[in-house]
Write an enzyme that holds these catalytic residues in place. Structure first.
Site: not given
Ligand code: 26W
Length: 861
Positions: A364, A569-570, A575, A674, A678
């Site tokens: 992701h 968003k975060r 971003k 995503t 929406k």
């Molecule tokens: C280990 C810490 C950590 C936690 C969560 C590292 C990375 C993440 C996720 C991978 C971050 C995340 O939410 N990524 C997002 O995933 C969405 C669903 O696929 C995408 O639409 C977003 O672009 C992406 O940033």
């Protein structure tokens, strides 16, 4: 509709629901309905629905069992389901029933619905995607079970104090939760640490016995996920969340650890909190333990379920599919191989093959700082047996690489699972899975050609793309009743379960009535949001008064006729909330300087959480608040709003009210996004970069109807970074307006005190200077600002022509057919899982219904 009632007529159903709710009030809460408070009504209503849902839940499960279906196990550290009651009402088509019920009980729909706390069991995109998938899987009758952790405290509650973020604990479980079922019989023992004693299985493979280890019980809580009801045989799938909360503090701590209460407490506290960070590797020991807890408990459960219907493992690789949501559950690869070789005497090679067949890995993010690595020593200490498996896997893998690419040591360094004392979870995931997928076409290309280039060269067949989606049932049908109703009036209701049909809405793009209605709906949604924000503020202030803290910032007067320009968003540098904000500052300066300006009225809305330790992101929030404070005080045509505590429920209120959707990440950095989808299905137009799924959205809508694309392409970004040819100072020098806006970050235009001054200056420096070895303006904010500014001008121009704006909106909505998670999961089924539908078998449903209704015939007295 509640499908199981013996009498099909609405009145009878509604009366039965009223009766059931009253009964729950008496039997579970000891209240008669005239006395019950709104919290109790919420719970009683939920119990009444839950009772119906359980029949289909059981029948779904029994149907998989009967067919011996291949089952998908979806494993994720995060879920963001949003409120459950309202979604279930939508999916059960029970809106009329609930209205009838609440009228009888003298309550309003919103009061009752809003009693429910959002389960904030995730950070952002990845968690919400998991929940959208479950909605689609259930609706499309796929056999699935999902696993996750039941964090006692979800993602923190964000509060703004003097414009800065503070984190308060999220107490989502403070009241009894009617949507969870504790399953004591299914608890699992998970082991950490300990000494190993080597042995062999019957094939001579090394296996290890553990002693002196720590143990903790993982206790599951099951949540029913209800599919959309098309014919009363709707499926209900299970989300099983593990908790260590109920483990006795010092349970069975053995030998060396006996009496070590700290350690024992650490284990019972394992599921206490969600790590509130995305895109940043947290690297904490408790996090590693959480990840293994999820993996160990889930794989034990998966194997148990499989063995209930099979005598040996011959069919395991056929019947089981396991999808890991990013690398967080990667240890399942090592753990499955270990269990197969040790407990079930399966030869190593076969165990590895079975595991690879079963596993699929979704990536992701390509941000380096988000790619998980674990310290080899920590792993050795906490998970010694799993580490042996990883070492052997790695050894064999490196041998293969050497054989295939003799003399190419660079390859080994890049591909090896273990390097420099770090265990690289992405490498393990790729090696241990039969499929690896990115989440948008562009993202998958970047994985193949850059991030995992060597792996792609070696295993091209493993790499596939599955573009993300959203469930139109929560994000349109439930969140935007008015628009859903209009669409249904025009094209019928087929879109609810077949979103490709939304294409037909384009036929109405030239129809003035439709356009008028659309604009009216947007206006109503904006008014509704304004009302919602007022109510929210009242509630917040009440709470703060109780806590003896000062009130939150005043809500400015919001004009529903203004352009609602939204970025939620975060908060993250990539971003580029700062790009948006610099443009706002430019607009404000222009408007203040020139009373003849022809700019449109605009309400810029921001919301989003910053990771607690992410300093720059927190500075961004404070800057937005400070800019808002200043601009709003002037009561001009421009308003800026930072809404606290962004979550699924807030998104459901904000997104339907948006005119403009800000999707402005540096090209190549947002894997998919995503939120972008929406907004579009809710009738906003996108101002966006060529990044993630924006690209596919533009292609689907058609360039002609996607007018606000701007900024450097990902190739351009890659090139200037490689060549080091971009210099933000040039932009700063060349564009006086940009310079003037940027200067406000250090010249105290917005800073109200020294702390703010320092924080905003830090933001200035992150754009203009070399920092922590990173080039200035790493995210290319200034590079894209001139183009962004021009695109924003086009936005205003189009917004002035309401009829034309509406025409664009209709074409945008109509182009979104491909971005339903219904489509995403079909693609996973085809490209990754080879999964077939397993709808409820009618006879099974009848049997369960019969057993259930028999009790109604009896009274004890
Ligand atoms: C280990 C810490 C950590 C936690 C969560 C590292 C990375 C993440 C996720 C991978 C971050 C995340 O939410 N990524 C997002 O995933 C969405 C669903 O696929 C995408 O639409 C977003 O672009 C992406 O940033």
């Amino acid at each position: 509709m509640l499908p199981m009632m013996p009498n099909n007529e609405f009145e009878a159903q509604a009366e039965a629901l009223v009766a059931k709710t009253k009964r729950y009030l008496i039997t579970m809460m000891g209240r008669v309905f005239t006395e019950a408070n709104v919290d109790e009504v919420y719970r009683a209503v939920s119990y009444a629905f839950r009772e119906e849902i359980m029949i289909n839940w059981l029948a779904s499960f029994l149907s998989y069992q009967k067919r011996d279906s291949r089952i998908l196990y979806y494993i994720s550290m995060e879920y963001l389901p949003g409120r459950i009651l309202s979604n279930n009402i939508t999916n059960l088509k029970a809106h009329d029933l609930i209205r009838f019920l609440l009228q009888r009980m003298n309550r309003t729909y919103y009061d009752v619905i809003e009693r429910e706390q959002d389960p904030g069991l995730g950070n952002g995109g990845l968690g919400r995607l998991a929940s959208c998938f479950l909605d689609s899987l259930a609706t499309k009758n796929y056999p699935v079970q999902a696993y996750g952790l039941r964090y006692q405290y979800g993602i923190f509650e964000q509060q703004l104090l003097d414009g800065g973020q503070i984190e308060a604990p999220d107490l989502w479980l403070i009241n009894e939760n009617p949507w969870e079922f504790r399953r004591d019989l299914r608890k699992k023992l998970v082991k950490f640490c300990g000494q190993m004693e080597m042995g062999e299985n019957i094939h001579g493979d090394e296996i290890y016995k553990l002693s002196g280890h720590e143990e903790v019980w993982a206790l599951p809580y099951d949540y029913p996920i209800v599919g959309y009801n098309q014919d009363n045989r709707y499926s209900v799938v299970t989300l099983r969340l593990w908790s260590t909360k109920e483990s006795p503090r010092n349970f069975k701590l053995q030998s060396y650890n006996a009496g070590n209460f700290d350690q024992a407490a650490e284990n019972t506290a394992l599921t206490d909190v969600l790590y509130p960070s995305d895109h940043h590797d947290v690297g904490k020991r408790t996090r590693l333990k959480q990840e293994f807890l999820l993996v160990s408990a889930s794989i034990q459960d998966i194997i148990r379920r499989y063995l209930e219907g099979h005598e040996n493992f011959r069919l395991f690789a056929d019947k089981v599919r396991i999808q890991i949501n990013d690398t967080h559950p990667t240890l399942i690869i090592a753990e499955l191989i270990r269990i197969l070789t040790k407990r079930y005497d399966i030869p190593w090679k076969m165990a590895v093959e079975i595991t690879e067949q079963c596993l699929g890995y979704t990536n992701h993010t390509i941000l380096k700082e988000a790619l998980e690595q674990w310290d080899q020593e920590l792993m050795n200490y906490l998970l010694p047996r799993q580490m042996r498996v990883i070492e052997r896997l790695n050894q064999e893998f490196c041998d293969k690489v050497r054989l295939k690419y003799p003399g190419d040591e660079g390859k080994i360094h890049r591909m090896s699972i273990i390097e420099n004392g770090q265990v690289r979870m992405a490498n393990l995931s790729i090696i241990g899975s039969h499929r690896v997928n990115g989440v948008s076409a562009m993202h998958t290309e970047i994985l193949k050609n850059q991030v995992f280039k060597d792996f792609h060269e070696m295993f091209p067949e493993k790499f596939v793309n599955v573009t993300n989606g959203v469930t139109q049932r929560r994000w349109l049908l439930d969140a935007n009743h008015r628009l859903a109703h209009l669409i249904t009036k025009r094209i019928g209701d087929g879109w609810i379960t077949d979103f490709e049909q939304i294409r037909k809405f384009a036929d109405w793009a030239g129809d003035s009535d439709t356009k008028q209605e659309l604009l009216l709906i947007k206006m109503k949604n904006k008014l509704q949001l304004i009302e919602h924000l007022k109510r929210r503020k009242e509630q917040q202030d009440e709470k703060r008064l109780e806590e003896r803290r000062e009130k939150s910032a005043e809500l400015p007067l919001l004009d529903p006729h203004s352009l609602f320009d939204v970025q939620v968003k975060r908060i993250h540098e990539y971003k580029r909330q700062v790009l948006n904000l610099l443009h706002i500052i430019m607009l404000w300066q222009e408007m203040s300087e020139n009373s003849e300006h022809r700019r449109v009225r605009r309400t810029a809305i921001f919301a989003g959480k910053a990771a607690a330790g992410y300093k720059i992101a927190k500075n961004i929030i404070r800057l937005i608040s400070a800019v808002a404070r200043k601009i709003n005080s002037e009561n001009g045509p421009l308003k800026v709003l930072f809404i606290e505590n962004y979550n699924v429920s807030l998104a459901e209120n904000v997104i339907p009210a948006a005119d403009l959707s800000e999707q402005i990440s540096t090209a190549g950095m947002e894997a998919s996004g995503t939120g972008n989808m929406k907004f579009t299905i809710n009738g906003a137009l996108t101002i966006g970069t060529e990044d993630g799924a924006n690209i596919e959205m533009r292609e689907q809508v058609g360039n002609a109807w996607w007018p606000f694309s701007f900024g450097s392409s990902s190739e351009e970004v890659e090139r200037v970074r490689r060549e080091g040819t971009y210099n933000p100072h040039e932009v700063y020098q060349m564009h006086p307006k940009i310079r003037k806006a940027l200067d406000t970050l250090y010249n105290k235009t917005f800073a109200g005190n020294e702390v703010e001054h320092e924080e905003f200056s830090a933001l200035f420096h992150s754009i203009m200077d070399i920092q922590y070895g990173r080039v200035p303006d790493y995210y290319l904010i200034l590079k894209d600002l001139p183009d962004y500014y021009e695109a924003q001008k086009k936005v205003e121009e189009l917004f002035c022509n309401k009829d034309q704006w509406a025409e664009y909106v209709i074409h945008n909505i109509a182009g979104m057919g491909a971005f339903s998670t219904d489509v995403s999961i079909e693609n996973y089924c085809k490209r990754v899982w080879g999964l077939e539908k397993s709808p409820i078998i009618p006879e099974i449903l009848e049997r369960v219904q019969h057993e259930y209704y028999v009790h109604e015939k009896f009274d004890i007295y």
